[in-house]
Design a protein around this motif. Structure first.
Motif: not given
Ligand code: 99T
Length: 209
Positions: A14-15, A41, A58, A73, A176
């Motif tokens: 996850s970025p 997902s 997440i 954020r 990706r």
């Protein structure tokens, strides 16, 4: 060293989680957070995570008092208030709105990239909606072009919320969407990314190969 007081729902792919982990690293707070792996997902939710974040996304961060905060954020903002070094999100003035806008544009690249990823990975090929996929890729291309044309000097000036968010977005495109070949149209961004991806915080949070 004391035990971690917070728990981060995470996945190394996850970025958005990566943004949090990079900020933790850059501000010397890694030891305060334990990682809890979440495999998920949109069509395979994580039931344990859903109890803490009804959106089932997440990153989510459980604080020492049990409160859970999300999304990336909000977590970045929270963690940026928990260290004594230079803020990674300017606290006020025009710099705050500018840097948060750049961060939002980087997150928008991510949002489009993750939507494309889910469409390609989760939906049957005969159901892929090419026009929609291409419209998402256009969002990424336009935002990258804006960074290339308008923001290189600003990115180079601080490794803050804007730079962290964009670095994680570019890393995700490599992970990706290598087919996008984002470097071809954005040579200055490519040079900037080649530098920042050598930071320890970035090397230690690389997505799995
Ligand atoms: O959408 C879902 O149900 C599960 N997806 C997620 O939790 C993704 C993981 S990236 N996270 C977000 O969408 C968070 C976005 C939020 N605005 C934030 O935190 O900033 C997984 C990417 C991959 O596997 O390729």
């Amino acid at each position: 060293m004391s035990a971690p007081s917070m728990t981060l729902f995470h996945n190394p792919a996850s970025p958005y989680v990566r943004k949090v982990r990079v900020l933790l690293h850059e501000t010397g707070q890694q030891s305060r957070v334990a990682l809890q792996l979440s495999q998920l997902s949109p069509v395979h939710p994580d039931a344990a995570l859903n109890l803490d974040n009804p959106l089932g996304k997440i990153p989510a961060l459980r604080l020492a008092d049990g409160t859970v905060i999300h999304d990336s954020r909000v977590i970045l903002d929270y963690l940026d208030h928990q260290h004594v070094g230079n803020p990674r999100i300017p606290r006020d003035g025009p710099a705050r709105w500018r840097r948060l806008t750049l961060a939002s544009m980087a997150d928008g690249i991510l949002d489009a990239a993750v939507l494309v990823r889910y469409e390609l990975a989760l939906r049957a090929p005969e159901k892929h909606w090419e026009q929609w996929l291409e419209a998402q890729r256009d969002k990424m291309r336009r935002a990258l072009a804006a960074f290339e044309a308008q923001a290189i000097a600003e990115l180079a000036s601080h490794f803050d919320v804007a730079a962290i968010s964009l670095a994680c977005a570019l890393g995700y495109l490599d992970f990706r969407h290598p087919d996008l070949q984002w470097r071809t149209a954005n040579p200055q961004l490519a040079a900037w990314y080649a530098q920042v991806s050598q930071r320890e915080s970035m090397r230690e949070t690389e997505p799995p190969q």
